[in-house]
Design a protein around this motif. Structure first.
Motif, short mmCIF file in Angstrom:
data_model
loop_
_atom_site.label_atom_id
_atom_site.label_comp_id
_atom_site.label_asym_id
_atom_site.label_seq_id
_atom_site.Cartn_x
_atom_site.Cartn_y
_atom_site.Cartn_z
N UNK A 175 0.97 -1.04 -0.18
CA UNK A 175 0.22 -0.15 -0.03
C UNK A 175 0.98 1.69 0.22
N UNK A 176 1.94 1.08 0.50
CA UNK A 176 2.90 2.60 0.31
C UNK A 176 4.25 1.95 -0.20
N UNK A 177 4.34 1.50 -1.53
CA UNK A 177 4.95 1.23 -1.91
C UNK A 177 5.18 2.57 -3.21
N UNK A 178 3.97 3.14 -3.66
CA UNK A 178 4.25 4.26 -4.38
C UNK A 178 4.06 5.16 -3.57
N UNK A 179 4.60 5.60 -2.29
CA UNK A 179 4.68 7.05 -2.04
C UNK A 179 6.36 6.94 -1.58
N UNK A 180 7.02 8.74 -2.39
CA UNK A 180 7.97 8.75 -2.14
C UNK A 180 8.31 8.89 -0.49
N UNK A 181 7.48 9.10 0.49
CA UNK A 181 8.05 8.66 1.46
C UNK A 181 8.13 7.85 2.50
N UNK A 182 9.30 7.91 3.56
CA UNK A 182 9.52 6.81 4.37
C UNK A 182 8.29 6.82 5.44
N UNK A 183 7.01 5.76 5.59
CA UNK A 183 6.21 5.50 6.19
C UNK A 183 6.11 4.85 7.01
N UNK A 184 5.59 4.99 7.84
CA UNK A 184 4.80 3.82 8.99
C UNK A 184 4.07 4.24 8.88
N UNK A 185 3.61 3.05 10.02
CA UNK A 185 1.78 2.43 10.33
C UNK A 185 2.09 3.17 12.50
N UNK A 186 0.81 3.92 12.28
CA UNK A 186 1.00 3.81 14.00
C UNK A 186 -0.64 3.12 14.92
N UNK A 187 0.10 2.20 15.68
CA UNK A 187 -0.40 1.34 16.70
C UNK A 187 -0.36 0.02 15.19
N UNK A 188 -0.65 -0.62 15.51
CA UNK A 188 -1.15 -1.91 14.32
C UNK A 188 -2.79 -2.60 14.81
N UNK A 189 -2.43 -4.23 14.30
CA UNK A 189 -3.85 -4.86 13.73
C UNK A 189 -4.14 -5.52 13.45
N UNK A 190 -4.47 -6.86 14.06
CA UNK A 190 -4.03 -8.00 13.63
C UNK A 190 -4.86 -8.66 12.48
N UNK A 191 -3.59 -9.23 11.68
CA UNK A 191 -3.72 -9.96 10.34
C UNK A 191 -5.41 -10.27 10.54
N UNK A 192 -6.36 -10.30 11.08
CA UNK A 192 -7.60 -11.11 11.09
C UNK A 192 -8.69 -9.96 11.46
N UNK A 193 -8.38 -8.61 11.79
CA UNK A 193 -9.02 -7.58 11.96
C UNK A 193 -8.46 -5.96 10.93
N UNK A 194 -9.68 -6.20 10.07
CA UNK A 194 -9.82 -5.11 9.18
C UNK A 194 -9.86 -3.93 9.56
N UNK A 195 -9.67 -3.10 8.70
CA UNK A 195 -9.64 -1.07 9.41
C UNK A 195 -9.08 -0.25 9.20
N UNK A 196 -9.41 0.61 9.84
CA UNK A 196 -8.83 1.88 9.82
C UNK A 196 -7.09 2.08 10.33
N UNK A 197 -6.43 1.98 10.34
CA UNK A 197 -4.87 2.18 9.63
C UNK A 197 -4.83 3.61 9.62
N UNK A 198 -3.57 4.27 10.54
CA UNK A 198 -3.13 6.06 9.79
C UNK A 198 -1.42 5.41 9.53
N UNK A 199 -1.23 5.72 8.58
CA UNK A 199 0.40 5.28 7.90
C UNK A 199 0.25 7.47 8.03
N UNK A 200 2.22 6.71 8.98
CA UNK A 200 2.70 8.55 7.90
C UNK A 200 4.15 8.82 8.19
#
Length: 265
Positions: A100-125
């Motif tokens: 999901x982040x490979x298209x962006x030039x910035x070095x992004x990381x996720x804010x917190x985590x969701x386990x693999x079987x949980x879907x939904x809102x994840x912030x990347x910055x």
């Protein structure tokens, strides 16, 4: 930043209205009107003079809502699908966030985590200070989840969730919980809001009260709502969304909460 702005920055900063316009707050003329009207604060002080020069690191707000002058910062919302681990490079070769982040030039990381079987809102910055405030439970940023669980959940069970349940790593209570409806004869949909960052905490709480999770989605993170963003879709935050997040971050930082935590729901 323009060459002209760069020359100014090398001196003693850039004119406030110019940085506001570069950050997309408003046109330079409208930004000047905002300043003259006393709607703009720099580092907590109202600024009304148009000649005020600032740096990208100064804390600027308009009508009490924080704005980001540093245009190198990026803020994204992802609707993480089920089956994706919350890592930019999984050491076990599982599907991860890199797709999901490979298209962006910035070095992004996720804010917190969701386990693999949980879907939904994840912030990347790439904003580490903001990420720290949002992820750490001491700052009290709420997250809301929708869970489909086994069995018929009673009002008494909802009361147990908000009063607190004992887990192997200590007691935990939901900030809010409610029954949304029934999903068939033997399944219930519930909404849970909490600020805890403990590993798989929502699943463990519901299992502890006798209702194992069938499906779990994070719908809200602080002021951000997943809305109609489809699983696997990613987008930049709107200026209003970013302003709300930055305001929370700056208010929490000035309050001086403690540090160090992880999250994995």
């Amino acid at each position: 930043m323009s060459p002209e702005a760069g020359r100014e920055a090398a001196d003693d900063g850039v004119r406030l209205q110019k940085l506001m316009a570069a950050a997309g707050v408003a046109s330079r003329r409208v930004s000047e009107n905002m300043i003259e009207a006393g709607r703009v604060q720099v580092n907590g002080e109202v600024v009304t003079e148009l000649g005020r020069r600032v740096q990208e690191t100064d804390l600027v707000s308009v009508d009490g809502v924080a704005i980001q002058l540093d245009t190198s910062r990026r803020y994204l919302m992802l609707n993480k699908p089920v089956g994706i681990v919350s890592s930019l490079q999984d050491d076990r070769g599982r599907p991860d966030l890199q797709r999901f982040v490979s298209r962006y030039d910035e070095r992004l990381f996720n804010v917190g985590r969701l386990d693999a079987q949980t879907s939904g809102l994840l912030i990347l910055t790439n904003d580490g200070e903001l990420a720290h405030v949002l992820a750490h439970p001491s700052f009290g940023v709420l997250k809301t989840y929708i869970a489909k669980v086994e069995g018929r959940v009673s009002p008494q069970t909802i009361g147990r969730l908000t009063a607190g349940v004992d887990l192997e790593d200590g007691p935990i209570a939901a900030d809010k919980a409610r029954i949304i409806g029934q999903a068939g004869a033997s399944e219930t949909v519930v909404e849970i809001t909490l600020h805890s960052g403990r590993n798989r905490i929502v699943r463990r709480m519901l299992e502890a009260v006798g209702h194992p999770v069938i499906d779990l989605v994070r719908r809200q993170f602080g002021p951000l709502h997943l809305g109609t963003l489809a699983p696997g879709e990613i987008r930049d935050l709107t200026k209003a969304e970013l302003g709300a997040l930055l305001t929370i971050s700056r208010d929490a930082t000035s309050a001086g909460a403690d540090t160090d935590a992880t999250e994995a729901d």
